[in-house]
Scaffold this motif. Structure first.
Motif, PDB file in Angstrom:
ATOM      1  N   ASP A  80       8.316  12.737   1.985  1.00  0.00           N
ATOM      2  CA  ASP A  80       7.392  13.327   1.010  1.00  0.00           C
ATOM      3  C   ASP A  80       7.140  12.365  -0.148  1.00  0.00           C
ATOM      4  N   ASN A  81       6.802  11.122   0.214  1.00  0.00           N
ATOM      5  CA  ASN A  81       6.547  10.060  -0.764  1.00  0.00           C
ATOM      6  C   ASN A  81       7.688   9.906  -1.766  1.00  0.00           C
ATOM      7  N   SER A 107      12.289  -5.005   8.031  1.00  0.00           N
ATOM      8  CA  SER A 107      13.305  -4.068   7.533  1.00  0.00           C
ATOM      9  C   SER A 107      12.859  -3.484   6.194  1.00  0.00           C
ATOM     10  N   ASP A 108      12.202  -4.278   5.360  1.00  0.00           N
ATOM     11  CA  ASP A 108      11.649  -3.755   4.109  1.00  0.00           C
ATOM     12  C   ASP A 108      10.569  -2.703   4.397  1.00  0.00           C
ATOM     13  N   TRP A 109       9.736  -2.979   5.403  1.00  0.00           N
ATOM     14  CA  TRP A 109       8.687  -2.049   5.788  1.00  0.00           C
ATOM     15  C   TRP A 109       9.300  -0.705   6.167  1.00  0.00           C
ATOM     16  N   PHE A 110      10.354  -0.740   6.974  1.00  0.00           N
ATOM     17  CA  PHE A 110      10.984   0.515   7.397  1.00  0.00           C
ATOM     18  C   PHE A 110      11.574   1.271   6.217  1.00  0.00           C
ATOM     19  N   PHE A 111      12.138   0.551   5.246  1.00  0.00           N
ATOM     20  CA  PHE A 111      12.697   1.222   4.079  1.00  0.00           C
ATOM     21  C   PHE A 111      11.606   1.969   3.309  1.00  0.00           C
ATOM     22  N   VAL A 112      10.508   1.268   3.025  1.00  0.00           N
ATOM     23  CA  VAL A 112       9.424   1.899   2.269  1.00  0.00           C
ATOM     24  C   VAL A 112       8.801   3.027   3.090  1.00  0.00           C
ATOM     25  N   ALA A 137       0.833  -1.206   0.000  1.00  0.00           N
ATOM     26  CA  ALA A 137       0.000   0.000   0.000  1.00  0.00           C
ATOM     27  C   ALA A 137       0.866   1.255   0.000  1.00  0.00           C
ATOM     28  N   MET A 138       1.924   1.271   0.813  1.00  0.00           N
ATOM     29  CA  MET A 138       2.808   2.442   0.843  1.00  0.00           C
ATOM     30  C   MET A 138       3.559   2.587  -0.476  1.00  0.00           C
ATOM     31  N   ASN A 139       4.034   1.472  -0.995  1.00  0.00           N
ATOM     32  CA  ASN A 139       4.866   1.496  -2.202  1.00  0.00           C
ATOM     33  C   ASN A 139       4.069   1.900  -3.446  1.00  0.00           C
ATOM     34  N   ALA A 140       2.762   1.692  -3.424  1.00  0.00           N
ATOM     35  CA  ALA A 140       1.924   2.017  -4.584  1.00  0.00           C
ATOM     36  C   ALA A 140       1.973   3.501  -4.935  1.00  0.00           C
ATOM     37  N   ASN A 141       2.257   4.348  -3.947  1.00  0.00           N
ATOM     38  CA  ASN A 141       2.289   5.795  -4.164  1.00  0.00           C
ATOM     39  C   ASN A 141       3.692   6.339  -4.419  1.00  0.00           C
ATOM     40  N   LEU A 142       4.674   5.463  -4.536  1.00  0.00           N
ATOM     41  CA  LEU A 142       6.066   5.902  -4.690  1.00  0.00           C
ATOM     42  C   LEU A 142       6.560   5.665  -6.110  1.00  0.00           C
TER      43      LEU A 142
END
Length: 190
Positions: A176-177, A164-169, A106-111
């Motif tokens: 700012d995305n 750790s992947d979660w923290f990176f994203v 979900a976070m990565n979808a906006n990056l």
């Protein structure tokens, strides 16, 4: 229910500590190092939360709770005896890993896709999340090392790997995305 009415016990004054099953081990044991590092990570997240709000803060709080679950799991050796325990030991489960994956997606979808490695930094929150990422990686390395000599719940290792992947994203979201990511420029200072 946990009741902590006396904080010091003097039980560790000779360099040993009790595991979740009552066994006493050296405080420098690999198992203690693994769950101690997950506790360190939890504290680092507490500092990161000073800079977070809203959904990000709620997610970090969930992760802090998960890390207590992880510590409870890692401090309890010999999973083959779980059924014999007076109280069922708390173990990490795949649903906790799955939740991280859903949140990452979900976070990565906006990056925007990365075209370079990211240097730790940017906003205060992003910088702290990068510290969380590296401590999570160390906790994972210790848990994997422990799994080479003792049984470790596979879901616990998977959780740390995904965390750790979660923290990176999340650090990119906090920048700012990704717009404020600090990008590595190979050989820039030669």
């Amino acid at each position: 229910m946990v009741v902590l009415n006396k904080i010091y016990t003097r039980g560790g004054d000779k360099g040993e500590t009790a595991l979740g099953n009552g066994d006493r081990v050296a405080k420098y044991s690999l198992r203690v190092a693994a769950y101690g590092t997950s506790d360190e990570l939890n504290s680092v997240i507490g500092v990161a939360r000073l800079h977070s709000e809203g959904d990000m803060d709620a997610a970090l709080m969930r992760i802090q709770n998960d890390l207590f679950d992880l510590g409870a799991d890692l401090c309890r050796p010999d999973m083959t005896k779980d059924a014999e325990a007076e109280y069922p030991p708390l173990r990490m489960i795949d649903a906790q890993v799955d939740r991280l994956e859903v949140e990452i997606d979900a976070m990565n979808a906006n990056l925007a896709p990365l075209r370079s490695f990211v240097l730790p930094g940017g906003s205060a929150l992003a910088a702290h999340l990068h510290v969380c990422r590296t401590v999570a990686r160390r906790a994972e390395r210790l848990a994997v090392e422990l799994s080479g000599v003792e049984e470790v719940n596979v879901s616990a290792i998977r959780y740390l790997n995904r965390l750790s992947d979660w923290f990176f994203v999340a650090s990119r979201v906090a920048n700012d995305n990704g717009a404020a990511d600090v990008l590595w420029v190979p050989g820039a200072n030669r």
